[in-house]
Design a protein around this motif. Structure first.
Motif, mmCIF file in Angstrom:
data_model
loop_
_atom_site.group_PDB
_atom_site.id
_atom_site.type_symbol
_atom_site.label_atom_id
_atom_site.label_comp_id
_atom_site.label_asym_id
_atom_site.label_seq_id
_atom_site.Cartn_x
_atom_site.Cartn_y
_atom_site.Cartn_z
ATOM 1 N N GLY A 28 -126.056 -15.718 -33.326
ATOM 2 C CA GLY A 28 -124.652 -16.017 -33.629
ATOM 3 C C GLY A 28 -124.143 -15.174 -34.780
ATOM 4 O O GLY A 28 -123.029 -14.645 -34.745
ATOM 5 N N GLN A 29 -124.955 -15.039 -35.816
ATOM 6 C CA GLN A 29 -124.576 -14.211 -36.966
ATOM 7 C C GLN A 29 -124.454 -12.754 -36.555
ATOM 8 O O GLN A 29 -123.530 -12.059 -36.972
ATOM 9 C CB GLN A 29 -125.615 -14.387 -38.082
ATOM 10 N N GLN A 30 -125.347 -12.260 -35.719
ATOM 11 C CA GLN A 30 -125.273 -10.874 -35.257
ATOM 12 C C GLN A 30 -124.050 -10.653 -34.366
ATOM 13 O O GLN A 30 -123.462 -9.576 -34.381
ATOM 14 C CB GLN A 30 -126.550 -10.494 -34.496
ATOM 15 N N ALA A 31 -123.664 -11.654 -33.599
ATOM 16 C CA ALA A 31 -122.475 -11.525 -32.757
ATOM 17 C C ALA A 31 -121.204 -11.458 -33.595
ATOM 18 O O ALA A 31 -120.208 -10.884 -33.175
ATOM 19 C CB ALA A 31 -122.388 -12.697 -31.784
ATOM 20 N N TYR A 32 -121.247 -12.010 -34.791
ATOM 21 C CA TYR A 32 -120.059 -11.985 -35.653
ATOM 22 C C TYR A 32 -120.006 -10.745 -36.529
ATOM 23 O O TYR A 32 -118.985 -10.055 -36.568
ATOM 24 C CB TYR A 32 -120.008 -13.252 -36.508
ATOM 25 N N VAL A 33 -121.081 -10.420 -37.246
ATOM 26 C CA VAL A 33 -121.056 -9.308 -38.204
ATOM 27 C C VAL A 33 -122.016 -8.182 -37.859
ATOM 28 O O VAL A 33 -122.206 -7.276 -38.654
ATOM 29 C CB VAL A 33 -121.354 -9.789 -39.643
ATOM 30 N N GLY A 34 -122.585 -8.182 -36.690
ATOM 31 C CA GLY A 34 -123.536 -7.141 -36.311
ATOM 32 C C GLY A 34 -122.839 -5.825 -35.992
ATOM 33 O O GLY A 34 -121.621 -5.671 -36.110
ATOM 34 N N HIS A 36 -122.226 -4.472 -33.219
ATOM 35 C CA HIS A 36 -121.308 -4.571 -32.081
ATOM 36 C C HIS A 36 -120.594 -5.916 -32.071
ATOM 37 O O HIS A 36 -120.131 -6.371 -31.023
ATOM 38 C CB HIS A 36 -122.074 -4.389 -30.764
ATOM 39 N N GLY A 37 -120.462 -6.546 -33.228
ATOM 40 C CA GLY A 37 -119.879 -7.879 -33.317
ATOM 41 C C GLY A 37 -118.368 -7.852 -33.437
ATOM 42 O O GLY A 37 -117.700 -6.832 -33.259
ATOM 43 N N LEU A 38 -117.811 -9.010 -33.767
ATOM 44 C CA LEU A 38 -116.362 -9.165 -33.870
ATOM 45 C C LEU A 38 -115.772 -8.358 -35.014
ATOM 46 O O LEU A 38 -114.708 -7.745 -34.863
ATOM 47 C CB LEU A 38 -116.020 -10.648 -34.043
ATOM 48 N N SER A 41 -115.697 -4.726 -34.027
ATOM 49 C CA SER A 41 -114.677 -4.415 -33.018
ATOM 50 C C SER A 41 -113.292 -4.361 -33.646
ATOM 51 O O SER A 41 -112.473 -3.527 -33.261
ATOM 52 C CB SER A 41 -114.718 -5.433 -31.885
#
Length: 103
Positions: A28-34, A36-38, A41
């Motif tokens: 979840g953390q990687q999806a936000y600040v990784g 390729h995260g939000l 983008s």
């Protein structure tokens, strides 16, 4: 003889839930600040908008240059533009001349 099987089963289930919660929070953390995260983008969208504006400015500049080149073509020669270009290239500006550059 098996002793404390309830404790081992409870500890195994607790470890499984802790590992699962850790994996979910990590992804979840990687999806936000990784990479390729939000957040990445949004940064990419801002960069795309800035580069699109720069591209539009360069296209306008190219169109202006092509228009000046078109005015210097042999079938539509503009004498004022030719005189201005020749004086600018050769450095022949009379001290009495008034020069206004619009570049």
């Amino acid at each position: 003889m098996i002793v404390r099987t309830k404790w081992r089963m409870a500890a195994a289930q607790l470890a499984l839930w802790i590992i699962a919660a850790g994996a979910v929070s990590y992804f979840g953390q990687q999806a936000y600040v990784g990479a390729h995260g939000l957040v990445a983008s949004r940064t990419t969208e801002i960069e795309i908008a800035a580069l699109s504006a720069k591209l539009d400015a360069l296209k306008a500049e190219r169109a202006a240059i092509e228009h000046r080149i078109d005015l210097l073509s042999t079938d539509r020669l503009d004498p004022d533009l030719l005189d201005e270009q020749a004086r600018a290239d050769l450095g022949w500006i009379n001290p009495d001349d008034r020069v206004i550059t619009t570049r």
